[in-house]
Design a protein around this motif. Sequence first.
Motif, PDB file in Angstrom:
ATOM      1  N   ASP A 298       0.807  -1.201   0.000  1.00 52.37           N
ATOM      2  CA  ASP A 298       0.000   0.000   0.000  1.00 52.37           C
ATOM      3  C   ASP A 298       0.843   1.254   0.000  1.00 52.37           C
ATOM      4  O   ASP A 298       1.016   1.908   1.017  1.00 52.37           O
ATOM      5  CB  ASP A 298      -0.883  -0.024   1.241  1.00 52.37           C
TER       6      ASP A 298
ATOM      7  N   ALA B 215      -0.048   3.909  -1.161  1.00 55.48           N
ATOM      8  CA  ALA B 215      -0.919   5.082  -1.180  1.00 55.48           C
ATOM      9  C   ALA B 215      -1.429   5.457   0.200  1.00 55.48           C
ATOM     10  O   ALA B 215      -1.708   6.615   0.457  1.00 55.48           O
ATOM     11  CB  ALA B 215      -2.107   4.824  -2.090  1.00 55.48           C
ATOM     12  N   GLY B 216      -1.542   4.500   1.078  1.00 59.71           N
ATOM     13  CA  GLY B 216      -2.337   4.743   2.270  1.00 59.71           C
ATOM     14  C   GLY B 216      -1.545   4.852   3.547  1.00 59.71           C
ATOM     15  O   GLY B 216      -0.355   5.141   3.550  1.00 59.71           O
ATOM     16  N   ASP B 217      -2.205   4.597   4.600  1.00 60.92           N
ATOM     17  CA  ASP B 217      -1.697   4.885   5.919  1.00 60.92           C
ATOM     18  C   ASP B 217      -2.261   3.809   6.852  1.00 60.92           C
ATOM     19  O   ASP B 217      -3.111   4.091   7.680  1.00 60.92           O
ATOM     20  CB  ASP B 217      -2.239   6.275   6.298  1.00 60.92           C
TER      21      ASP B 217
ATOM     22  N   ASP C  62      -6.353  13.420   0.451  1.00 61.86           N
ATOM     23  CA  ASP C  62      -6.564  12.562   1.619  1.00 61.86           C
ATOM     24  C   ASP C  62      -5.666  11.330   1.591  1.00 61.86           C
ATOM     25  O   ASP C  62      -5.673  10.541   2.533  1.00 61.86           O
ATOM     26  CB  ASP C  62      -8.040  12.158   1.731  1.00 61.86           C
ATOM     27  N   LEU C  63      -4.900  11.142   0.520  1.00 60.93           N
ATOM     28  CA  LEU C  63      -4.000   9.993   0.468  1.00 60.93           C
ATOM     29  C   LEU C  63      -2.623  10.395   0.979  1.00 60.93           C
ATOM     30  O   LEU C  63      -2.067  11.398   0.559  1.00 60.93           O
ATOM     31  CB  LEU C  63      -3.882   9.458  -0.955  1.00 60.93           C
TER      32      LEU C  63
ATOM     33  N   CYS D 204       0.198   9.138   0.305  1.00 61.66           N
ATOM     34  CA  CYS D 204       1.225   9.171  -0.731  1.00 61.66           C
ATOM     35  C   CYS D 204       1.237  10.530  -1.423  1.00 61.66           C
ATOM     36  O   CYS D 204       2.300  11.062  -1.736  1.00 61.66           O
ATOM     37  CB  CYS D 204       1.053   8.029  -1.733  1.00 61.66           C
ATOM     38  N   SER D 205       0.049  11.110  -1.663  1.00 66.30           N
ATOM     39  CA  SER D 205      -0.018  12.440  -2.297  1.00 66.30           C
ATOM     40  C   SER D 205       0.672  13.470  -1.419  1.00 66.30           C
ATOM     41  O   SER D 205       1.471  14.285  -1.894  1.00 66.30           O
ATOM     42  CB  SER D 205      -1.476  12.892  -2.475  1.00 66.30           C
TER      43      SER D 205
END
Lengths: 344, 344
Positions: B156, B158-160, B199-200, B202-203
Amino acid sequence: MPEPTPRPVPRPSAGRPTLEAIALRAAVSLSTVSKVLNGRPGVSAATRSRVEQLLHDSGYARRGHDPERGGLLELVVADLTSEWSIEIIRGVERVTREAGLVLGLSALDDHLRPGADWIAGVLGRKPVAVVLQFSDLTATHRRQLRTRNIPFVVVDPAGDPPGDVPAIGATNWAGGVAATRHLLELGHRRIAVLSGPADLMCSRARVAGYQSALQEAGVGFDAAIAASGEFTRAAGEREGRRLFARNDRPTGFVCGNDLQALGVMDAAFALGLDVPRDVSVVGFDDVAPALWARPPLTTVRQPLQEMAEEAARLALRLRADDVENTRLELATSLVVRSSTAAPR
Amino acid sequence: MPEPTPRPVPRPSAGRPTLEAIALRAAVSLSTVSKVLNGRPGVSAATRSRVEQLLHDSGYARRGHDPERGGLLELVVADLTSEWSIEIIRGVERVTREAGLVLGLSALDDHLRPGADWIAGVLGRKPVAVVLQFSDLTATHRRQLRTRNIPFVVVDPAGDPPGDVPAIGATNWAGGVAATRHLLELGHRRIAVLSGPADLMCSRARVAGYQSALQEAGVGFDAAIAASGEFTRAAGEREGRRLFARNDRPTGFVCGNDLQALGVMDAAFALGLDVPRDVSVVGFDDVAPALWARPPLTTVRQPLQEMAEEAARLALRLRADDVENTRLELATSLVVRSSTAAPR
């Protein structure tokens, strides 16, 4: 002295041979028969082979039952690196999800066969059905799947599966006709064909379609501008460069697949030629790179995802019913984008 | 009156609670406990929930055994249409094949959750391990997998994911730094950033990397040329057009992913701008479209396939051993192709 006809395996009143009868005939325990049936170890190769033969000869087929939700539908793809396989996975996954099943995915090994463990694994996992993206499953494997009542369907636009193998293909010949007619209608007369490997049925069918369209339009076939090669971008570039070097350079290219078409465009750009102003290029397949290309590629769409869906649905139907028609070709269609135009 | 501490489930001498003890405590039959454990129907929701709770509280974990050849390793991907998921599938498939396992593939449904049947299916199929391409597995699902001793790892970038969830990510911040430094070193000073959904994680990490690189070079951050949008080509084109319309047009773009970068190039070409002569564009991910693009895209490579391999290997190790480090970030790296050059 060999028996003139095999002694029949005793059958219960329902006409269905029992495993007990097969164990008796093979002179092994019921547990041994069960091990063979379920792909478990602990049985010698000779015994395994004898039991397999008896299972086959007796017409044994494990009783089917409704696919349980949560069950497994297995897919064996040729090669996870190709866009082609990805489309097949998408199609089969869609059907498994809708049916509440899970997709079991394997890829062929470097020798283009399922791994040595594959068939034992399949027999142990007892999938609801199997979809194969290649057509040369051995007779032994086919027989093993049949005696376990595991239906299998080949989704194989490229090959030439044996007549008794259920298969979903695409109308490759008609696709070759459509690609070539498109260039003819734009006014091209000097049209090269670049085909895939000549031992693949799909390559031969596409070239035959090209030839039929030329003939229909009264344009002679010139073997000097007919080339073939692997289904790769590199092969397209190589053959493109070779044909562009001719004095009577073709103004249009019908290619064996999209990657070859991208390679032909690479060759054109490298020589300072513009696509489509100086040369028109048509692909085959309509996989993602056709859309990413610049200019976006005119191509013959092969409905790979729909073919895979159809194969998975057929495999699930085969489990339950007698299905009349187990060979289908889905229609290809021309997708016109920006890599083709009238010749200058 | 509630008990101050839960009454302990009786344990056998080995310190491992038996299913009999759990059945006794839940006041149900052993067969009911077994149904819950294996995800089979025929148990009321209330009983199922009580048994699940007892399994969890007692620290029950089904005894692990060596993954059998032919067993199933399950992968749940977010979305089969993305190139991103395809890379994850390739990585996990490689590990399952090497381990003699088969890959069980599911995709999330339209609500970005595994289908309602998924967890019951998993418990019934008893996979060796589970790899998830999303991080918000419910606490109940996590608990159900743990009591069955089915290890799971999130791949993942992208996430947390929650702190106790084993996860493999990528160095997104360092990637943002590398992309921005590359443009700075080419001489760009007016560099826009186009990020993915805010809200991601990774962004946010990539934009933070961009800001750090600007700061390091003494270039001020200008919020007017910082945009964000979905990870799509359309979002890239939209934001690209908006920023190109400014009088102080950026000469370089650091994009949230490759698709956004392709969209920015679309916007540039539509306005008659050349890439890289008039504007330089850097992507993120290095999925196939980056290579197919014309010009081929300079991008930050996220080793998705290696991350997936690492996740699958970690999941298999977790089954056997105590593993010390269950959170890893693999390095991103800049891949320079032809979409970047010095500003004019």
